[in-house]
Design an enzyme around this catalytic site. Structure first.
Site, PDB file in Angstrom:
ATOM      1  N   GLU A  42       9.253  17.680  35.047  1.00 15.71           N
ATOM      2  CA  GLU A  42      10.209  17.187  34.053  1.00 15.71           C
ATOM      3  C   GLU A  42      10.341  18.294  33.023  1.00 15.71           C
ATOM      4  OE1 GLU A  42      11.870  14.518  34.333  1.00 15.71           O
ATOM      5  OE2 GLU A  42      10.753  13.520  35.927  1.00 15.71           O
TER       6      GLU A  42
ATOM      7  N   CYS B 165      13.357  15.662  24.784  1.00 20.15           N
ATOM      8  CA  CYS B 165      13.955  16.278  25.982  1.00 20.15           C
ATOM      9  C   CYS B 165      15.339  15.715  26.262  1.00 20.15           C
ATOM     10  CB  CYS B 165      13.056  16.068  27.185  1.00 20.15           C
ATOM     11  SG  CYS B 165      12.635  14.344  27.473  1.00 20.15           S
TER      12      CYS B 165
HETATM   13  P1  NAP Z   1       5.147  23.896  27.438  1.00 21.65           P
HETATM   14  O1  NAP Z   1       4.786  24.985  26.525  1.00 21.65           O
HETATM   15  O2  NAP Z   1       5.788  24.225  28.727  1.00 21.65           O
HETATM   16  O3  NAP Z   1       3.782  23.086  27.691  1.00 21.65           O
HETATM   17  C1  NAP Z   1       3.764  21.881  28.400  1.00 21.65           C
HETATM   18  C2  NAP Z   1       2.367  21.594  28.900  1.00 21.65           C
HETATM   19  O4  NAP Z   1       2.003  22.571  29.865  1.00 21.65           O
HETATM   20  C3  NAP Z   1       1.297  21.662  27.815  1.00 21.65           C
HETATM   21  O5  NAP Z   1       0.327  20.660  28.058  1.00 21.65           O
HETATM   22  C4  NAP Z   1       0.707  23.049  28.022  1.00 21.65           C
HETATM   23  O6  NAP Z   1      -0.598  23.151  27.540  1.00 21.65           O
HETATM   24  C5  NAP Z   1       0.737  23.119  29.518  1.00 21.65           C
HETATM   25  N1  NAP Z   1       0.645  24.451  30.079  1.00 21.65           N
HETATM   26  C6  NAP Z   1       1.210  25.595  29.607  1.00 21.65           C
HETATM   27  N2  NAP Z   1       0.911  26.621  30.437  1.00 21.65           N
HETATM   28  C7  NAP Z   1       0.138  26.115  31.437  1.00 21.65           C
HETATM   29  C8  NAP Z   1      -0.499  26.673  32.581  1.00 21.65           C
HETATM   30  N3  NAP Z   1      -0.388  27.960  32.877  1.00 21.65           N
HETATM   31  N4  NAP Z   1      -1.227  25.857  33.383  1.00 21.65           N
HETATM   32  C9  NAP Z   1      -1.351  24.540  33.103  1.00 21.65           C
HETATM   33  N5  NAP Z   1      -0.762  23.949  32.025  1.00 21.65           N
HETATM   34  C10 NAP Z   1      -0.021  24.730  31.202  1.00 21.65           C
HETATM   35  O7  NAP Z   1       6.094  22.841  26.743  1.00 21.65           O
HETATM   36  P2  NAP Z   1       5.940  22.166  25.301  1.00 21.65           P
HETATM   37  O8  NAP Z   1       6.248  23.184  24.268  1.00 21.65           O
HETATM   38  O9  NAP Z   1       4.648  21.418  25.212  1.00 21.65           O
HETATM   39  O10 NAP Z   1       7.080  21.060  25.358  1.00 21.65           O
HETATM   40  C11 NAP Z   1       8.411  21.309  25.007  1.00 21.65           C
HETATM   41  C12 NAP Z   1       9.268  21.395  26.239  1.00 21.65           C
HETATM   42  O11 NAP Z   1       9.074  20.262  27.055  1.00 21.65           O
HETATM   43  C13 NAP Z   1      10.747  21.404  25.911  1.00 21.65           C
HETATM   44  O12 NAP Z   1      11.359  22.420  26.648  1.00 21.65           O
HETATM   45  C14 NAP Z   1      11.245  20.035  26.368  1.00 21.65           C
HETATM   46  O13 NAP Z   1      12.583  20.005  26.778  1.00 21.65           O
HETATM   47  C15 NAP Z   1      10.325  19.734  27.478  1.00 21.65           C
HETATM   48  N6  NAP Z   1      10.189  18.296  27.679  1.00 21.65           N
HETATM   49  C16 NAP Z   1      10.739  17.730  28.785  1.00 21.65           C
HETATM   50  C17 NAP Z   1      10.624  16.363  29.000  1.00 21.65           C
HETATM   51  C18 NAP Z   1      11.194  15.706  30.215  1.00 21.65           C
HETATM   52  O14 NAP Z   1      10.839  14.562  30.465  1.00 21.65           O
HETATM   53  N7  NAP Z   1      12.036  16.346  30.977  1.00 21.65           N
HETATM   54  C19 NAP Z   1       9.963  15.567  28.055  1.00 21.65           C
HETATM   55  C20 NAP Z   1       9.416  16.185  26.936  1.00 21.65           C
HETATM   56  C21 NAP Z   1       9.540  17.542  26.758  1.00 21.65           C
HETATM   57  P3  NAP Z   1      -0.901  23.708  26.073  1.00 21.65           P
HETATM   58  O15 NAP Z   1      -0.197  22.839  25.104  1.00 21.65           O
HETATM   59  O16 NAP Z   1      -2.381  23.626  25.995  1.00 21.65           O
HETATM   60  O17 NAP Z   1      -0.373  25.123  26.062  1.00 21.65           O
END
Ligand code: NAP
Length: 524
Positions: A260, A299
């Site tokens: 997602e 999102c």
């Molecule tokens: P993110 O930086 O991609 O991180 C998301 C999750 O992935 C966090 O728990 C992060 O951990 C983890 N992560 C990062 N690198 C990883 C790796 N190499 N291996 C395993 N896990 C890893 O996103 P965010 O800043 O938290 O969220 C914002 C984004 O999410 C926006 O782009 C938004 O559009 C999207 N979003 C989408 C939805 C949907 O349902 N489509 C819903 C909500 C948000 P850490 O925090 O510990 O780095």
């Protein structure tokens, strides 16, 4: 300062090495820390598979549903505390926090009700018949039946920072009802809410041992230990999604991955919508809510607003008036309508993103500047483009209180469809019109590229739920840049965690043992 622990193998574990800081985005003060270093992720995965899974699958659907209902109540029991933490660690206003927390408890309760219903239909049965049986032989004696069965693996849930409660609640509701244990990894910047919720779940002792584990901090080598019956459900940016999707171990073992990711959601004002009409009012309310709720860190929030060119001035004036009335400030203050962004990284990304949009358009309100000296605040920003095909608008998600207005030629519906689809796959499009022909044409033109179409009109103006709301009854997810995943949608949400198989044999055996019991209506 709070040190967040992880709950693995039935014990709380405080990371040994470098701690990651958690901040209050209103004051920028550090209020917590967490680290997952030292966690034996191989043991956590084994604990889920060997202890949690069998115990969960020993429960029938009714019992799993009852557990979800009790979990919903346990989380609701600490609602006030979670609201306070959400303000302190996420910059959420009270309304923002309730949206997240009540979303979690509501989704858990919705799946509890589904479990109850399945229990009544399936009795002690733990499979889900899929459709009706089919005749395969020359007589009805030899037939086939599809069904879903629980996969004996673990579900790893990697959640985004923006919905620490709902993200965890909605994912675990589906997995647990499907009979699959979970390991929940919270987004680090806002992990305080998820951690407190995890404590309530662990302390409540509702779930069998091993059914629920929680990670505060990085994922470490967790994904290296997943195998064919396991799955990863990820929510976050498409950048991280790409890394996880290409993870060599997940590829090697064909581990199921549901992504997602981000989305450039669109709102389309139909040519028939008059300023001052009920549909116009609905559009204004929804766009302003999307841009400012959770400071636009949703999102499903609208990023691209398509308006017939002759209406652009009216629409912009009306939006600017409403956005101007939004009080930005300390989320704890009763009259604040929009708090800060959640982290320093978010602030830097959003300011840079607004700046890039402004290279091509004009700010009708807001802009990239910080609102106060202290805290991660920006103002709601509406950028008006002269052309609807500006590349950056359709390519870059600015994950904050920001949207662009794009004029379109109302005589060219096919071009409008092309423009909406330039987002390359999205979660939701809201379409405002009372013209059925226009609605149908646009809807069918954009449907394959979007997970959900939301149709606003005078007929539903007094009762429509906002397009930004993700409901357990309907699916969430979208193709392309939105990740290509799918969650929720009633019982469809269980499919990620179950295996669909076909059973072929003697009709009597196949239908009695694996088919739908007499009178059952659900199926998967
Ligand atoms: P993110 O930086 O991609 O991180 C998301 C999750 O992935 C966090 O728990 C992060 O951990 C983890 N992560 C990062 N690198 C990883 C790796 N190499 N291996 C395993 N896990 C890893 O996103 P965010 O800043 O938290 O969220 C914002 C984004 O999410 C926006 O782009 C938004 O559009 C999207 N979003 C989408 C939805 C949907 O349902 N489509 C819903 C909500 C948000 P850490 O925090 O510990 O780095």
């Amino acid at each position: 300062m709070q040190t967040l622990a992880s709950f693995v193998c039935g014990r709380w574990h405080e990371g040994a090495g470098d701690q990651q800081p958690l901040h209050d985005p209103t004051t920028e003060a550090q209020i917590g820390q967490c680290s997952s270093s030292g966690i034996d992720f191989a043991a956590a995965v084994r604990h889920a598979r060997e202890v949690g899974g069998p115990a969960l699958r020993a429960l029938d659907f009714a019992a799993r549903g009852a557990a979800l209902k009790a979990l919903s109540a346990a989380v609701h029991g600490i609602r006030d505390e979670l609201i306070e933490l959400s303000g302190r660690n996420g910059g959420s206003t009270r309304g923002d926090a309730k949206f997240d927390i009540d979303g979690a408890t509501g989704t858990l309760a919705a799946y509890a009700a589904l479990g109850d219903q399945l229990g009544k239909e399936m009795g002690a049965g733990r499979h889900l018949p899929d459709g009706d049986g089919v005749q395969l032989g020359r007589s009805p004696r030899f037939g086939g039946q599809h069904m879903w069965v629980s996969r004996p693996g673990v579900a790893v849930h990697v959640n985004a920072f923006n919905f620490p409660a709902w993200g965890m609640g909605e994912k675990m509701a589906c997995a647990l009802l499907a009979g699959v244990p979970v390991i929940e990894k919270a987004g680090t910047p806002s992990a305080l809410v998820a951690w407190r919720m995890a404590k309530a779940i662990a302390d409540a002792g509702i779930l069998p041992p091993g059914a629920f584990q929680f990670v505060a901090g990085g994922a470490g080598d967790l994904l290296d230990h997943l195998r064919p019956m396991d799955c990863l459900a990820f929510t976050g940016s498409s950048r991280t999604g790409l890394v996880l999707k290409g993870h060599p171990n997940l590829l090697e073992h064909n581990v199921r991955v549901n992504l997602e990711a981000d989305s450039l959601n669109a709102a389309v004002v139909g040519p028939d919508v008059e300023v001052g009409s009920d549909t116009f009012g609905l559009f204004l309310t929804n766009v302003v809510t999307d841009m400012t709720q959770k400071a636009g860190q949703k999102c499903t929030a609208v990023r691209r607003i398509f308006v017939p060119r002759p209406r652009v001035d009216d629409v912009v004036a009306a939006l600017v008036e409403r956005l101007g009335a939004i009080k930005v400030g300390d989320p704890a203050a009763a009259d604040t309508r929009m708090g800060p962004l959640a982290s320093a990284r978010q602030l830097a990304d959003v300011r840079a993103g607004i700046g890039r949009l402004l290279e091509h358009g004009k700010a009708a309100c807001g802009g990239p500047d910080k609102v106060f000296d202290r805290g991660y605040f920006v103002a709601p920003s509406l950028v008006v483009m002269d052309r609807p095909d500006v590349e950056v608008v359709h390519a870059e998600e600015v994950f904050g209180p920001c949207a662009s207005v794009l004029p379109y030629d109302d005589a060219d519906v096919e071009r409008l469809i092309e423009l909406v689809n330039l987002g390359r796959g999205g979660l939701v499009v809201s379409l405002y019109s009372n013209d059925r022909e226009f609605t149908e044409r646009v809807a069918f033109g954009i449907a394959p590229w979007h997970g959900r179409l939301w149709l606003g009109s005078d007929r539903v103006a007094d009762q429509a739920l906002a397009p930004g709301m993700v409901l357990p009854q309907t699916i969430h997810g979208g193709p392309g840049r939105a990740g290509g995943g799918e969650e929720l949608g009633g019982l469809r949400g269980l499919q990620l965690y179950m295996q669909r198989i076909a059973v072929q044999g003697f009709h009597g055996t196949v239908s009695k043992s694996f088919g739908r019991p007499q009178g059952a209506t659900s199926g998967a």
